[in-house]
Design an enzyme around this catalytic site. Structure first.
Site, PDB file in Angstrom:
ATOM      1  N   LYS A   1       0.833  -1.196   0.000  1.00 33.07           N
ATOM      2  CA  LYS A   1       0.000   0.000   0.000  1.00 33.07           C
ATOM      3  C   LYS A   1       0.872   1.252   0.000  1.00 33.07           C
ATOM      4  O   LYS A   1       2.039   1.210   0.416  1.00 33.07           O
ATOM      5  CB  LYS A   1      -0.888   0.028   1.254  1.00 33.07           C
ATOM      6  CG  LYS A   1      -1.954  -1.036   1.325  1.00 33.07           C
ATOM      7  CD  LYS A   1      -2.731  -0.900   2.632  1.00 33.07           C
ATOM      8  CE  LYS A   1      -3.794  -1.976   2.757  1.00 33.07           C
ATOM      9  NZ  LYS A   1      -4.904  -1.768   1.819  1.00 33.07           N
TER      10      LYS A   1
ATOM     11  N   ARG B   1     -10.287 -11.579   1.728  1.00 30.17           N
ATOM     12  CA  ARG B   1     -11.173 -12.619   1.166  1.00 30.17           C
ATOM     13  C   ARG B   1     -10.507 -13.992   1.227  1.00 30.17           C
ATOM     14  O   ARG B   1     -11.196 -15.011   1.260  1.00 30.17           O
ATOM     15  CB  ARG B   1     -11.575 -12.235  -0.256  1.00 30.17           C
ATOM     16  CG  ARG B   1     -10.447 -12.123  -1.240  1.00 30.17           C
ATOM     17  CD  ARG B   1     -10.794 -11.274  -2.451  1.00 30.17           C
ATOM     18  NE  ARG B   1     -10.867  -9.866  -2.100  1.00 30.17           N
ATOM     19  CZ  ARG B   1     -11.196  -8.896  -2.970  1.00 30.17           C
ATOM     20  NH1 ARG B   1     -11.494  -9.202  -4.222  1.00 30.17           N
ATOM     21  NH2 ARG B   1     -11.240  -7.639  -2.587  1.00 30.17           N
TER      22      ARG B   1
END
Length: 481
Positions: free
Chosen positions: A259, A333
């Site tokens: 990120k 996920r």
């Protein structure tokens, strides 16, 4: 939290918060002097007045919160007014605070008033030195126009328990990543289980390897912090459980798909879904709800390292499906796929998972609503009704089969992202792959609602604890049938 009758005309309380409804029937006729003067110059709903005297120097300071008639249900108006008022009183250094409950209040409004006072009065400063810490909250009182009956008393108790559970969730989300590690969450689960009487079982890395939790173990590879899979159970009256699952990424740097540095400190709250599961279990145990509830938390960090999972790698999780990892920052996920696979082995009557899953959710809904993606319209509708009742509103997004094609992989059963378009929906589709169609399931994306950049209503700046009251209300209504 105490309930008193009548209006304090002497300084038995330091502050009195008054919700002033544009609807005179809701407000009542008990006091109009200072309110009328203030209302002439202030028109915005939810705005808190400066303080006004009740007519004598030794009377409590009064804070008026204007409420637009019909703007929202009375319960949510009371919750917001109580929270905004207690924050305004604390900002003036006032101690004991009372909230004037409208004369027409039902049980929901009494519960919401108690929640608002407790939620608005929350602040975490446990990591400050002694001089930087605020004093413990002083007395909080609900003021009734007449005698409060058993329904009001029961509603207030329920509101206090839920607010305290939500505040416990807020504290977990607020803790930095070097404190709230996966092992810390596991230890906290064990502590809370002992305190509140629910069951807990924690799987460490060795057991996760033996049982095949490949999604969770893959994400954890880049971190020296060991992963944990936390299973909590409130037995209730027995029977098949409702399972609630929370994403527990205690710090998310994105892995190899790193990120940007700016704002990365906020990624400590990528475990807000897990923290909400803790709060739900606390509330279920303390309120002794009859529904059997199982809470599942896959906990890990997501960091870059020499042995971290790489874009293009293919892995297998607990389900046995092969997953092509296109972006390592779509890690939530992966760990949820293991948790959902495990959840189905418990023969659940329904599954709800909560996760700060996608930035796309913030683009779609901002910071005002939780996205709901479900394989069953019934559960989506139930959560919508619970959201309106609690002020934690939800909004449905579609899971049409056309979106599934975006997750097709050339070399595996599925890939973990579906491209730039419809990011929240394709993330939901990925999760749906690990849930049987005959089990009602809903995914709650709380990315936009888990953290407040500024204070409003009952919410101070910071962690919101979203999901605790929402899911509890859904459970309560579901149990009543």
């Amino acid at each position: 939290m105490e309930i008193r009758s009548g209006i304090p005309v002497e300084r038995e309380l330091d502050a009195l918060v008054v919700p002033w409804f544009d609807d005179a029937d809701a407000t009542g006729e008990w006091w109009e002097g200072p309110a009328t003067v203030w209302l002439e110059g202030h028109g915005r709903s939810g705005e808190v007045s400066g303080w006004a005297r009740l007519g004598a120097v030794d009377a409590p300071d009064v804070f008026i919160v204007r409420i637009d008639a019909g703007a929202r249900p009375m319960a949510e108006s009371c919750r917001r007014a109580a929270g905004a008022g207690v924050r305004a009183a604390r900002a003036r250094g006032l101690g004991s605070v009372g909230f004037r409950v409208p004369e027409t209040a039902d049980g929901a409004a009494w519960q919401a008033s108690a929640e608002g006072l407790a939620l608005g009065d929350w602040r975490y400063d446990g990591l400050r030195d002694a001089e930087g810490r605020t004093a413990a909250p002083e007395e909080r009182v609900l003021i009734a126009g007449g005698k409060a009956g058993p329904e009001a008393e029961a509603a207030v108790r329920r509101g206090c328990v839920l607010a305290e559970a939500q505040n416990a969730t807020r504290e977990l989300v607020t803790l930095p990543g070097n404190v709230a590690t996966p092992r810390y969450l596991a230890a906290e689960a064990e502590r809370l289980a002992g305190e509140h009487g629910f069951r807990v079982e924690v799987r460490d890395r060795k057991r996760l390897e033996e049982e095949g939790f490949g999604g969770l173990l893959t994400v954890a590879r880049g971190s020296v912090e060991e992963p944990r899979f936390i299973e909590m159970e409130h037995e209730g009256s027995g029977g098949d459980p409702v399972v609630v699952v929370g994403k527990g990424v205690t710090f998310d740097a994105g892995g190899i798909s790193l990120k940007p540095a700016s704002g990365m400190e906020d990624m400590k709250y990528d475990m807000a879904g897990a923290a909400a599961v803790f709060g739900i279990m606390i509330a279920a145990a303390r309120l002794e709800i009859p529904q059997r509830v199982v809470g599942l938390v896959p906990a890990t960090e997501n960091l870059p390292a020499g042995d971290a999972v790489k874009p293009g790698d293919v892995i297998r999780g607990l389900s046995g499906k092969s997953i092509e990892v296109i972006n390592t920052d779509a890690e939530g996920r992966l760990i949820l796929s293991d948790a959902l696979t495990y959840a189905q082995r418990l023969d659940p009557v329904a599954i709800v998972d909560m996760a700060t899953l996608t930035g796309a959710c913030v683009i779609a809904l901002g910071h005002h609503a939780v996205a709901v993606l479900a394989n069953d319209r019934g559960i989506a509708g139930e959560l919508s009704e619970a959201g309106e009742a609690t002020g934690e509103r939800t909004w449905p997004l579609p899971l049409w089969k056309a979106y599934r094609a975006q997750l097709d992989s050339d070399i595996a059963d599925i890939k973990n992202i579906g491209g730039r378009g419809a990011g929240t929906i394709t993330a939901g589709w990925f999760l749906r792959e690990f849930v049987s169609d005959d089990v009602p399931w809903a995914h709650l994306d709380i990315a936009g609602t888990a953290w407040a950049k500024e204070a409003r209503g009952w919410q101070p700046k910071g962690a919101t604890g979203v999901g605790v009251r929402l899911v509890h209300e859904w459970l309560r209504v579901r149990e009543r049938g």
